[in-house]
Scaffold this motif. Structure first.
Motif, PDB file in Angstrom:
ATOM      1  N   LEU A 268       0.700  -1.047   0.307  1.00 10.73           N
ATOM      2  CA  LEU A 268       0.102  -0.015  -0.427  1.00 10.73           C
ATOM      3  C   LEU A 268       1.085   0.772   0.137  1.00 10.73           C
ATOM      4  CD1 LEU A 268      -3.061  -0.734   2.367  1.00 10.73           C
ATOM      5  CD2 LEU A 268      -2.545  -1.395  -0.231  1.00 10.73           C
ATOM      6  N   PHE A 269       1.886   0.937  -0.581  1.00  5.97           N
ATOM      7  CA  PHE A 269       2.732   2.468  -1.188  1.00  5.97           C
ATOM      8  C   PHE A 269       2.565   3.398  -2.165  1.00  5.97           C
ATOM      9  CE2 PHE A 269       7.168   4.788  -1.232  1.00  5.97           C
ATOM     10  CZ  PHE A 269       7.264   5.293  -0.235  1.00  5.97           C
ATOM     11  N   HIS A 270       3.013   2.417  -3.143  1.00  5.49           N
ATOM     12  CA  HIS A 270       2.566   2.721  -4.756  1.00  5.49           C
ATOM     13  C   HIS A 270       1.325   2.263  -4.662  1.00  5.49           C
ATOM     14  CE1 HIS A 270       6.323   4.711  -5.012  1.00  5.49           C
ATOM     15  NE2 HIS A 270       7.028   3.595  -4.563  1.00  5.49           N
ATOM     16  N   SER A 271       0.038   3.204  -5.695  1.00  7.42           N
ATOM     17  CA  SER A 271      -0.778   2.756  -6.126  1.00  7.42           C
ATOM     18  C   SER A 271      -1.101   1.741  -7.186  1.00  7.42           C
ATOM     19  CB  SER A 271      -2.325   3.856  -6.034  1.00  7.42           C
ATOM     20  OG  SER A 271      -2.209   4.200  -6.555  1.00  7.42           O
ATOM     21  N   THR A 272      -0.010   2.325  -7.958  1.00  7.75           N
ATOM     22  CA  THR A 272      -0.343   1.881  -9.247  1.00  7.75           C
ATOM     23  C   THR A 272       0.721   1.060  -9.579  1.00  7.75           C
ATOM     24  OG1 THR A 272       1.372   3.764 -10.314  1.00  7.75           O
ATOM     25  CG2 THR A 272       0.181   4.604 -10.138  1.00  7.75           C
ATOM     26  N   TYR A 273       1.467   0.436  -8.775  1.00  4.08           N
ATOM     27  CA  TYR A 273       2.296  -0.705  -9.302  1.00  4.08           C
ATOM     28  C   TYR A 273       1.483  -1.863  -9.635  1.00  4.08           C
ATOM     29  CZ  TYR A 273       6.216  -3.761  -7.422  1.00  4.08           C
ATOM     30  OH  TYR A 273       6.845  -4.636  -7.400  1.00  4.08           O
ATOM     31  N   VAL A 274       3.079  -2.350 -10.848  1.00  2.37           N
ATOM     32  CA  VAL A 274       1.887  -3.579 -11.588  1.00  2.37           C
ATOM     33  C   VAL A 274       2.661  -5.001 -10.985  1.00  2.37           C
ATOM     34  CG1 VAL A 274       2.104  -3.672 -14.156  1.00  2.37           C
ATOM     35  CG2 VAL A 274       2.409  -1.500 -13.552  1.00  2.37           C
ATOM     36  N   ALA A 275       2.082  -5.320 -10.406  1.00  2.92           N
ATOM     37  CA  ALA A 275       2.485  -6.294  -9.649  1.00  2.92           C
ATOM     38  C   ALA A 275       3.154  -7.323  -9.967  1.00  2.92           C
ATOM     39  CB  ALA A 275       1.526  -6.701  -8.314  1.00  2.92           C
ATOM     40  N   SER A 276       2.360  -7.601 -11.237  1.00 10.24           N
ATOM     41  CA  SER A 276       2.713  -8.651 -12.193  1.00 10.24           C
ATOM     42  C   SER A 276       3.761  -8.862 -12.680  1.00 10.24           C
ATOM     43  CB  SER A 276       1.441  -9.174 -13.531  1.00 10.24           C
ATOM     44  OG  SER A 276       1.255  -7.904 -14.172  1.00 10.24           O
ATOM     45  N   ASP A 277       4.587  -7.387 -13.374  1.00  8.75           N
ATOM     46  CA  ASP A 277       6.184  -7.192 -14.140  1.00  8.75           C
ATOM     47  C   ASP A 277       6.705  -7.875 -12.515  1.00  8.75           C
ATOM     48  OD1 ASP A 277       4.116  -6.714 -16.078  1.00  8.75           O
ATOM     49  OD2 ASP A 277       5.229  -3.930 -15.737  1.00  8.75           O
ATOM     50  N   ALA A 278       6.403  -7.414 -11.783  1.00 11.07           N
ATOM     51  CA  ALA A 278       7.199  -7.478 -10.739  1.00 11.07           C
ATOM     52  C   ALA A 278       7.643  -9.110  -9.584  1.00 11.07           C
ATOM     53  CB  ALA A 278       7.130  -7.006  -9.079  1.00 11.07           C
ATOM     54  N   TYR A 279       6.455  -9.576 -10.585  1.00 10.95           N
ATOM     55  CA  TYR A 279       5.792 -11.353  -9.219  1.00 10.95           C
ATOM     56  C   TYR A 279       6.094 -12.429 -10.110  1.00 10.95           C
ATOM     57  CZ  TYR A 279       5.786  -9.221  -5.061  1.00 10.95           C
ATOM     58  OH  TYR A 279       5.890  -8.626  -3.761  1.00 10.95           O
ATOM     59  N   LEU A 280       5.816 -12.261 -12.006  1.00  7.12           N
ATOM     60  CA  LEU A 280       5.204 -13.234 -12.406  1.00  7.12           C
ATOM     61  C   LEU A 280       6.880 -13.570 -13.895  1.00  7.12           C
ATOM     62  CD1 LEU A 280       1.321 -12.877 -12.263  1.00  7.12           C
ATOM     63  CD2 LEU A 280       2.901 -14.189 -11.070  1.00  7.12           C
ATOM     64  N   SER A 281       7.524 -12.199 -13.118  1.00  7.54           N
ATOM     65  CA  SER A 281       8.543 -12.248 -14.621  1.00  7.54           C
ATOM     66  C   SER A 281       9.068 -14.048 -13.956  1.00  7.54           C
ATOM     67  CB  SER A 281       9.484 -11.159 -14.455  1.00  7.54           C
ATOM     68  OG  SER A 281      10.746 -11.296 -15.156  1.00  7.54           O
TER      69      SER A 281
END
Length: 417
Positions: A268-281
């Motif tokens: 809950l720090f950056h609202s626009t964080y693209v989690a799929s790029d970060a976790y599913l690479s």
């Protein structure tokens, strides 16, 4: 009055003026109090402490124990307000420290100043782990915590979080195993650090995963507690947590590997964080490139892919903006009365090399803390559900109908920027 008596009188007067009004301050706080007695020359660099715990408003400690003390591994140790790990050297503490726990026995605890969130809201980890612990659908081991006030040798040391620690004992209790199995638990971190047990067993699991001719739902379920892995991934992605390094993999006596997390400082720090790029690479999780082969293997199985999407969709419907704001408001109401005193103590030692927005003026430091709370409440918590909806739909190639199936509603209206 003789010269000697005068000298003694002056010395005593100077000493009394130098000492903080510890008991008066303790009476004023609305938080529980932890008092540390340590080697005066070393303070929090000491190797041992006598620890007394006073519930809010109490005049006498609920317990006093001898504990070994070492610096915390939590990010933020180099801040002026140090974090420490405390391990009981005698019989364990038996006291209901955390209302969300059904057990009362603790052999080790941590006093943390907030980790990566120490210079921002200071409550991100407490807030988010609390949200997880209150959600009975999430099967993920986390650490219970609570805000306290700390005194060191009678000196006011500010607001801290008192927290459980990752250990065989903690993980056994949360999974319903007896603590007699604690020493048999293997605990490894994604970073490569092995806390206890056998990392080779986990490496063997990864090797089997990479060489197996056919990996299906049954193969994975035989080796993994699937729900704990998928819950971890769903929670971290939904919250937009940019730090996966707190993930813990552990093997209990039943042989299955499970997933836990030791911190949520960056959710809950950056609202626009693209989690799929970060976790599913394919290159691993985030810029740390932490191994994510188990998560990718789970999502490659249709049954578990659908289960993951169901879990994220359930979070979307449960952790609404209003629900998250309510949880945050409750946390702030508990902490806010203490923060003026805390910043009076620590603001003069703020280091702008750590955070350029910090002020050494107590009033300005308090105002900055309040702005960070507002940023999370009226910014991130408002926008995050919209962005995770977009992220999941794009990353998994879902139709509008499928999104309604998993998330319970059509695409939300874009929040105002």
């Amino acid at each position: 009055m003789t010269k000697m008596v005068k000298l003694v009188f002056v010395a005593v007067l100077v000493l009394l003026l130098a000492l903080p009004a510890a008991q008066a301050d303790i009476a004023d706080t609305t938080l529980d109090v932890v008092m540390l007695e340590v080697d005066e020359a070393l303070l929090l660099d000491a190797s041992a402490a006598t620890v007394s715990y006073l519930p809010a408003g109490a005049q006498e400690p609920a317990f006093t124990v001898e504990m070994a003390m070492v610096p915390s591994r939590e990010i933020g140790y180099d801040l002026p307000q140090q974090s420490v790990m405390l391990t009981v050297t005698g019989d364990p503490i038996d006291y209901p420290l955390f209302s969300q726990r059904g057990y009362t026995v603790f052999s080790a605890l941590e006093l943390t100043s907030g980790g990566g969130d120490a210079t921002f809201t200071r409550l991100a980890d407490w807030l988010q782990t609390g949200m997880i612990q209150q959600n009975e659908e999430i099967e993920l081991a986390t650490l219970a915590s609570k805000p306290v006030v700390v005194y060191v040798n009678g000196q006011y040391w500010g607001q801290y979080m008192l927290r459980e620690v990752i250990s065989g004992e903690t993980l056994c209790r949360q999974a319903g195993f007896g603590v007699e199995d604690a020493d048999a638990v293997s605990i490894v971190y994604a970073s490569g650090w092995t806390q206890q047990g056998n990392r080779d067993a986990y490496q063997q699991l990864l090797a089997e995963l990479s060489t197996a001719e056919h990996v299906d739902a049954a193969w994975l379920a035989e080796r993994l507690d699937v729900d704990s892995y998928l819950d971890w991934l769903a929670v971290k992605m939904y919250l937009g947590d940019s730090d996966p390094s707190g993930v813990v993999y552990y093997q209990l006596p039943d042989g299955k590997w499970r997933c836990a997390d030791s911190r949520f400082s960056w959710g809950l720090f950056h609202s626009t964080y693209v989690a799929s790029d970060a976790y599913l690479s394919e290159d691993g999780m985030t810029v740390l490139h932490l191994d994510n082969s188990i998560f990718l293997s789970l999502l490659a199985v249709e049954e578990y892919r659908e289960l993951f999407l169901t879990k994220v969709g359930a979070l979307y419907q449960t952790w609404t903006t209003e629900a998250m704001q309510s949880a945050l408001d409750e946390c702030v109401a508990v902490m806010a009365p203490e923060m003026p005193t805390h910043f009076t103590r620590w603001a003069p030692e703020n280091d702008t090399e750590v955070n350029s927005e910090l002020s050494q003026d107590p009033d300005e430091a308090l105002a900055y803390w309040q702005r960070r709370i507002t940023r999370m409440r009226d910014g991130t918590m408002v926008k995050r559900p919209y962005y995770i909806y977009q992220d999941i739909q794009t990353a998994f190639g879902l139709s509008e109908a499928e999104m309604v199936q998993y998330f319970g509603s059509e695409v939300p209206i874009a929040p105002a920027e």
